[in-house]
Motif scaffolding. Structure first.
Motif, short mmCIF file in Angstrom:
data_model
loop_
_atom_site.label_atom_id
_atom_site.label_comp_id
_atom_site.label_asym_id
_atom_site.label_seq_id
_atom_site.Cartn_x
_atom_site.Cartn_y
_atom_site.Cartn_z
N PHE A 64 0.82 -1.20 0.00
CA PHE A 64 0.00 0.00 0.00
C PHE A 64 0.86 1.27 0.00
O PHE A 64 0.45 2.31 -0.49
CB PHE A 64 -0.93 -0.01 1.21
CG PHE A 64 -1.97 1.05 1.20
CD1 PHE A 64 -3.00 1.03 0.28
CD2 PHE A 64 -1.93 2.10 2.11
CE1 PHE A 64 -3.97 2.02 0.26
CE2 PHE A 64 -2.90 3.09 2.11
CZ PHE A 64 -3.92 3.05 1.18
N ARG A 65 2.03 1.21 0.57
CA ARG A 65 2.98 2.34 0.61
C ARG A 65 2.33 3.62 1.13
O ARG A 65 2.32 4.66 0.48
CB ARG A 65 3.60 2.57 -0.78
CG ARG A 65 4.34 1.36 -1.32
CD ARG A 65 5.18 1.68 -2.55
NE ARG A 65 5.77 0.50 -3.11
CZ ARG A 65 6.87 -0.12 -2.66
NH1 ARG A 65 7.47 0.36 -1.59
NH2 ARG A 65 7.35 -1.20 -3.24
N TYR A 66 1.80 3.51 2.32
CA TYR A 66 1.06 4.63 2.93
C TYR A 66 1.91 5.88 3.08
O TYR A 66 1.40 7.00 3.04
CB TYR A 66 0.51 4.21 4.29
CG TYR A 66 1.59 3.97 5.33
CD1 TYR A 66 2.05 5.00 6.13
CD2 TYR A 66 2.15 2.71 5.50
CE1 TYR A 66 3.06 4.79 7.05
CE2 TYR A 66 3.14 2.49 6.43
CZ TYR A 66 3.60 3.53 7.21
OH TYR A 66 4.60 3.32 8.11
N GLY A 67 3.22 5.73 3.23
CA GLY A 67 4.09 6.88 3.50
C GLY A 67 4.26 7.83 2.34
O GLY A 67 4.74 8.96 2.51
N SER A 68 3.86 7.40 1.13
CA SER A 68 4.03 8.27 -0.05
C SER A 68 2.73 8.92 -0.49
O SER A 68 2.68 9.60 -1.52
CB SER A 68 4.62 7.45 -1.20
OG SER A 68 3.75 6.38 -1.56
#
Length: 590
Positions: free
Chosen positions: A359-363
């Protein structure tokens, strides 16, 4: 003969259609009778809320994507709602079981919940959400297993063990409710229960004789999955097993980086899975301990739950002192650093084949920011109340989602502040207006002297940061933007903050609250309303046919129809066999 061929063809089509229906995600049915029983978990007879005569209630054990049908018969003398804590009911808040979303089930009525555990795995629990009832029981474990085609990131355990811990009073929920309504604190609990039972008599002074305690039986040389939930009222508990390591594997639906702990703080409302290897010798049994945290331990000694881990080849009873709790009197960051060490296993599959961390929530760009600050209880309009950002939530007479459906005006306000109010606190039904498909940052600031645990229904959020002091814009520089755990409940330490990120992709009206039952009861909550603005809304299931009506819509409520309790799956099966009998009867005529 033509008629025979026609009806035979019709029968085949019916079978194919029903077969397709049955081939979809299966239905799992439960019947809950919620009633009072008399029990003595701490040696004193008291009124307890049981389900099907059991305390705690039965475990709901299902598999990812199952359709869960729970028919609830309310035999209490007051309204009831069952809440499925941590279960992300996709595309429907109609089944959520909290007062701001659903009308309560009246006494002597029954109502059927139906929802899907869509794309979800993990360890959770359920409980009654009204009238402080959880303080008298009514809770149980909720397990969502992975589908067989999805691998789990550890060898299949030999067995599955569920443990429910929590602080407990010998007064029932109605007496405790009266105490709060009178403007007083509940005071120190009378003990800690483990699976609804009191402590093993490890100390003749602190523990009276004759108390029933829990015994967990295990085989030597095996690995078990141990699911532990804190379903208590307001006490953080440290969980540990004498001479055994706890290998953390999962937290409320997310597999974790596997780390060994000699003990772990489990705060109110939280659930974890550990892998427990029975690798010790069997010279004696071992203590299982849940003890109060962040309190004067000398005064709170009796607020300790003790169960027994019993090897099948054990040679004697557990004896001696309990294993020590964390020695952090001079290191106030111990528990917080322990919490920070719980990381997401980004290489493991969750409910789907793709890795959890994809999901790569940090980007993702944040679209809205809310700072939710609590403070110690205050008096508003002559009543003792708790607040979030200066607002003490008042449950609406007409639930928010029902008010939307029927365009009831004035049921609530969409004006919850993004920053804490600076003026006089007030009591209101004030709701956060969330942006569908937005990405919300929520800062939970705890200005009280006790730990608070915050929970959001309908979602798993990313716990990206926590620290002592006041949160500032510069605090974002400390966020974990890669493998912060995704879960439904997070602790906020006294005088500290916790930051969470929420992807608002689940349409509905969702409760965000403290799990500390006393503060929740007095108003420390709100709701996030997430609406799809598209004209043809295909992202939310319609209102269920059996929806209850109350408040401004109470005149729409029809008398209880007992026959409606049949589940969908039962209905499909009934239709299938009815048609089968009809066609068979017809064929027999030829």
């Amino acid at each position: 003969m033509a008629s025979f061929s026609f009806f035979l063809l019709l029968f085949i089509h019916i079978c194919l259609l029903l077969g397709l229906s049955f081939a979809e995600d299966p239905f799992v049915n439960y019947n809950f009778v919620v009633s009072y029983i008399t029990a003595s978990p701490l040696g004193i007879p008291q009124q307890v809320i049981a389900i099907n005569g059991e305390f705690p209630g039965p475990t709901i054990n299902v598999t990812t994507n199952n359709n869960v049908v729970v028919n609830v018969k309310n035999k209490l003398d007051e309204d009831l709602l069952m809440h499925w804590s941590g279960i992300q009911q996709r595309r429907t808040s109609w089944q959520d079981g909290v007062l701001g979303t659903n009308c309560p089930i009246p006494s002597k009525w029954n109502w059927t919940y139906q929802f899907q555990v869509k794309d979800q795995i993990g360890s959770f629990f359920y409980f009654p959400s009204l009238h402080f009832q959880r303080a008298s029981g009514g809770f149980g474990t909720f397990i969502v297993n992975n589908r067989p085609i999805i691998p789990i990131p550890f060898d299949t355990p030999y067995g599955d063990i569920t443990i429910m811990i929590g602080d407990w009073y010998t007064k029932n929920h109605t007496a405790l409710r009266k105490t709060l309504n009178a403007g007083r604190d509940l005071g120190m609990p009378d003990g800690v229960l483990i699976n609804g039972k009191g402590p093993f008599r490890y100390n003749d002074t602190l523990v009276p004789d004759g108390i029933d305690y829990e015994t967990v039986k295990v085989e030597p040389g095996k690995t078990y999955r141990l699911r532990v939930s804190n379903a208590g009222i307001s006490t953080s508990l440290n969980f540990r097993i004498q001479s055994h390591n706890l290998l953390l594997a999962e937290a409320e639906g997310s597999y974790t980086v596997q780390q060994n702990y000699t003990s772990l703080d489990i705060h109110v409302g939280q659930s974890y899975s550990f892998l427990l290897t029975t690798d010790q010798n069997a010279s004696s049994d071992y203590y299982i301990v849940a003890s109060a945290r962040f309190v004067n331990e000398t005064v709170w000694q009796r607020v300790t739950g003790v169960a027994i881990l019993h090897y099948t080849n054990s040679k004697g009873k557990a004896s001696g002192p309990l294993p020590d709790p964390p020695q952090d009197q001079f290191d106030k960051t111990f528990s917080m650093n322990q919490a920070r060490s719980i990381r997401w296993n980004v290489s493991a599959s969750g409910a789907r084949p793709n890795p959890q961390g994809s999901f790569r929530y940090g980007s993702i760009n944040v679209t809205e920011v809310y700072v939710l600050k609590n403070k110690p209880p205050i008096t508003i309009d002559g009543k003792r109340r708790t607040t979030l950002s200066g607002i003490s939530f008042v449950n609406p007479a007409t639930p928010i989602r029902l008010a939307d459906q029927y365009k009831v005006k004035g049921a609530y306000k969409l004006d919850f502040p993004t920053r804490p109010l600076t003026g006089q606190p007030r009591m209101e039904t004030s709701v956060i207006n969330g942006t569908y498909r937005g990405f919300m940052e929520v800062i939970l600031q705890n200005n009280e002297t006790k730990v608070h645990t915050y929970h959001m229904n309908g979602y798993a959020f990313f716990v990206v940061g926590m620290d002592y002091g006041e949160w500032t814009e510069n605090s974002r520089g400390t966020y974990n933007k890669w493998d912060g755990i995704a879960r439904a409940t997070t602790q906020v330490y006294p005088g500290a903050w916790t930051a969470i990120l929420i992807s608002l992709d689940n349409v509905g009206v969702w409760n965000i609250r403290t799990e500390n039952l006393d503060s929740w009861y007095l108003g420390q909550e709100t709701y996030i309303r997430v609406v799809n603005p598209e004209p043809n809304n295909k992202t939310e299931f319609p209102m269920p046919d059996n929806a209850l009506f109350c408040g401004a819509l109470s005149k729409m409520q029809k008398p209880q129809d007992i026959s409606f309790a049949t589940s969908i799956k039962g209905f499909e099966t009934e239709v299938f066999f009815t048609l089968l009998m009809m066609v068979s009867a017809f064929i027999s005529l030829f």
